[in-house]
Design an enzyme around this catalytic site. Structure first.
Site, PDB file in Angstrom:
ATOM      1  N   ARG A   1       2.437  -5.632  10.325  1.00  0.00           N
ATOM      2  CA  ARG A   1       1.642  -4.460  10.728  1.00  0.00           C
ATOM      3  C   ARG A   1       2.011  -3.978  12.128  1.00  0.00           C
ATOM      4  O   ARG A   1       1.995  -2.784  12.401  1.00  0.00           O
ATOM      5  CB  ARG A   1       0.155  -4.790  10.636  1.00  0.00           C
ATOM      6  CG  ARG A   1      -0.314  -4.926   9.194  1.00  0.00           C
ATOM      7  CD  ARG A   1      -1.742  -5.369   9.099  1.00  0.00           C
ATOM      8  NE  ARG A   1      -2.210  -5.372   7.724  1.00  0.00           N
ATOM      9  CZ  ARG A   1      -3.134  -6.188   7.259  1.00  0.00           C
ATOM     10  NH1 ARG A   1      -3.701  -7.084   8.066  1.00  0.00           N
ATOM     11  NH2 ARG A   1      -3.504  -6.122   6.000  1.00  0.00           N
TER      12      ARG A   1
ATOM     13  N   THR B   1      -5.711  -6.580  10.880  1.00  0.00           N
ATOM     14  CA  THR B   1      -5.906  -5.417  10.013  1.00  0.00           C
ATOM     15  C   THR B   1      -5.574  -4.120  10.736  1.00  0.00           C
ATOM     16  O   THR B   1      -4.946  -3.226  10.173  1.00  0.00           O
ATOM     17  CB  THR B   1      -7.361  -5.373   9.499  1.00  0.00           C
ATOM     18  OG1 THR B   1      -7.597  -6.571   8.765  1.00  0.00           O
ATOM     19  CG2 THR B   1      -7.604  -4.180   8.600  1.00  0.00           C
TER      20      THR B   1
ATOM     21  N   GLU C   1      -9.015 -11.626  -6.875  1.00  0.00           N
ATOM     22  CA  GLU C   1      -8.100 -10.493  -6.781  1.00  0.00           C
ATOM     23  C   GLU C   1      -6.904 -10.662  -7.705  1.00  0.00           C
ATOM     24  O   GLU C   1      -6.478  -9.697  -8.362  1.00  0.00           O
ATOM     25  CB  GLU C   1      -7.626 -10.331  -5.331  1.00  0.00           C
ATOM     26  CG  GLU C   1      -8.728  -9.851  -4.419  1.00  0.00           C
ATOM     27  CD  GLU C   1      -8.356  -9.860  -2.951  1.00  0.00           C
ATOM     28  OE1 GLU C   1      -9.173  -9.375  -2.153  1.00  0.00           O
ATOM     29  OE2 GLU C   1      -7.255 -10.330  -2.592  1.00  0.00           O
TER      30      GLU C   1
ATOM     31  N   TYR D   1     -12.381  -2.847  -3.709  1.00  0.00           N
ATOM     32  CA  TYR D   1     -13.000  -2.594  -2.408  1.00  0.00           C
ATOM     33  C   TYR D   1     -14.523  -2.471  -2.531  1.00  0.00           C
ATOM     34  O   TYR D   1     -15.153  -1.718  -1.786  1.00  0.00           O
ATOM     35  CB  TYR D   1     -12.411  -1.333  -1.769  1.00  0.00           C
ATOM     36  CG  TYR D   1     -10.984  -1.511  -1.318  1.00  0.00           C
ATOM     37  CD1 TYR D   1     -10.679  -2.318  -0.226  1.00  0.00           C
ATOM     38  CD2 TYR D   1      -9.931  -0.878  -1.982  1.00  0.00           C
ATOM     39  CE1 TYR D   1      -9.367  -2.486   0.204  1.00  0.00           C
ATOM     40  CE2 TYR D   1      -8.620  -1.042  -1.560  1.00  0.00           C
ATOM     41  CZ  TYR D   1      -8.347  -1.839  -0.468  1.00  0.00           C
ATOM     42  OH  TYR D   1      -7.048  -2.004  -0.046  1.00  0.00           O
TER      43      TYR D   1
ATOM     44  N   ARG E   1      -1.367 -13.784   5.854  1.00  0.00           N
ATOM     45  CA  ARG E   1      -2.184 -13.052   6.821  1.00  0.00           C
ATOM     46  C   ARG E   1      -1.601 -13.152   8.229  1.00  0.00           C
ATOM     47  O   ARG E   1      -1.644 -12.192   8.998  1.00  0.00           O
ATOM     48  CB  ARG E   1      -3.625 -13.521   6.746  1.00  0.00           C
ATOM     49  CG  ARG E   1      -4.251 -13.133   5.380  1.00  0.00           C
ATOM     50  CD  ARG E   1      -5.695 -13.504   5.265  1.00  0.00           C
ATOM     51  NE  ARG E   1      -6.533 -12.747   6.167  1.00  0.00           N
ATOM     52  CZ  ARG E   1      -6.968 -11.501   5.975  1.00  0.00           C
ATOM     53  NH1 ARG E   1      -6.603 -10.854   4.881  1.00  0.00           N
ATOM     54  NH2 ARG E   1      -7.752 -10.916   6.844  1.00  0.00           N
TER      55      ARG E   1
ATOM     56  N   LYS F   1       0.812  -1.213   0.000  1.00  0.00           N
ATOM     57  CA  LYS F   1       0.000   0.000   0.000  1.00  0.00           C
ATOM     58  C   LYS F   1       0.855   1.276   0.000  1.00  0.00           C
ATOM     59  O   LYS F   1       2.068   1.218   0.203  1.00  0.00           O
ATOM     60  CB  LYS F   1      -0.919  -0.020   1.215  1.00  0.00           C
ATOM     61  CG  LYS F   1      -2.007  -1.081   1.135  1.00  0.00           C
ATOM     62  CD  LYS F   1      -2.890  -0.994   2.368  1.00  0.00           C
ATOM     63  CE  LYS F   1      -4.097  -1.897   2.269  1.00  0.00           C
ATOM     64  NZ  LYS F   1      -4.971  -1.734   3.449  1.00  0.00           N
TER      65      LYS F   1
ATOM     66  N   HIS G   1      -2.220  -5.141   1.775  1.00  0.00           N
ATOM     67  CA  HIS G   1      -3.464  -5.893   1.651  1.00  0.00           C
ATOM     68  C   HIS G   1      -3.062  -7.333   1.366  1.00  0.00           C
ATOM     69  O   HIS G   1      -2.093  -7.590   0.661  1.00  0.00           O
ATOM     70  CB  HIS G   1      -4.313  -5.374   0.487  1.00  0.00           C
ATOM     71  CG  HIS G   1      -5.366  -6.349   0.069  1.00  0.00           C
ATOM     72  ND1 HIS G   1      -6.580  -6.429   0.696  1.00  0.00           N
ATOM     73  CD2 HIS G   1      -5.347  -7.317  -0.883  1.00  0.00           C
ATOM     74  CE1 HIS G   1      -7.287  -7.407   0.140  1.00  0.00           C
ATOM     75  NE2 HIS G   1      -6.563  -7.962  -0.828  1.00  0.00           N
TER      76      HIS G   1
ATOM     77  N   ASN H   1      -1.946   0.334   6.876  1.00  0.00           N
ATOM     78  CA  ASN H   1      -1.542  -0.926   7.496  1.00  0.00           C
ATOM     79  C   ASN H   1      -0.604  -1.759   6.607  1.00  0.00           C
ATOM     80  O   ASN H   1      -0.602  -2.971   6.661  1.00  0.00           O
ATOM     81  CB  ASN H   1      -2.761  -1.728   7.941  1.00  0.00           C
ATOM     82  CG  ASN H   1      -3.651  -2.151   6.800  1.00  0.00           C
ATOM     83  OD1 ASN H   1      -3.424  -1.788   5.647  1.00  0.00           O
ATOM     84  ND2 ASN H   1      -4.664  -2.921   7.102  1.00  0.00           N
TER      85      ASN H   1
END
Length: 141
Positions: free
Chosen positions: A103, A92, A129, A50, A86, A10, A118, A115
């Site tokens: 994170r 998140t 995705e 999104y 993850r 990001k 993604h 954060n």
């Protein structure tokens, strides 16, 4: 089970020059790069990616922020890649992410959206995705 997952580095990750550091954490955990592209996200792509958040009051902030600078989209591949990515990222909300997670170490504790990355949250979302960001012929074994 060998899986593929989409990771988006990001704007905050890119601004802080953390992409290499974060990618190295994924690689150290056994995930390998199968595709990678730097791009500027436009309105159509942010709304598609999104779509589940379009009606949220913070969507405009999220959208403008994701379009604020180039990002890097990547496909990572490996054993249980979705869960592993993850887990490495942590929750998140960076404020809730423990030290040692991506994170927890690099995310903004005050602004939830900042954060770092993604990551796809399941097999169906990963497939959708990945297809949204990469044609099949750009994904390597």
């Amino acid at each position: 089970m060998i899986q593929k997952t989409l990771i988006i580095f990001k704007p905050d990750c890119m601004e802080k020059n953390l992409m290499g550091t974060v990618l190295a954490r994924f690689e150290k955990a056994g995930l390998t790069l199968a595709a990678c592209r730097m791009l500027r996200i436009d309105d159509a792509l942010v709304r598609s990616h999104y779509a589940h958040l379009v009606n949220e009051p913070y969507f405009d902030f999220l959208s403008n922020w994701m379009k604020s600078r180039p990002v890097v989209a990547a496909v990572l591949k490996g054993e249980n890649a979705i869960a592993k990515a993850r887990e490495l990222l942590g929750p998140t909300k960076s404020a809730a992410a423990p030290a040692g997670t991506i994170r927890g170490d690099f995310g903004n504790k005050e602004i939830v959206t900042y954060n770092v990355c993604h990551a796809s949250d399941g097999e169906e979302s990963a497939a959708a995705e990945i297809a949204r960001f990469f044609p099949q012929e750009e994904i390597f074994a």
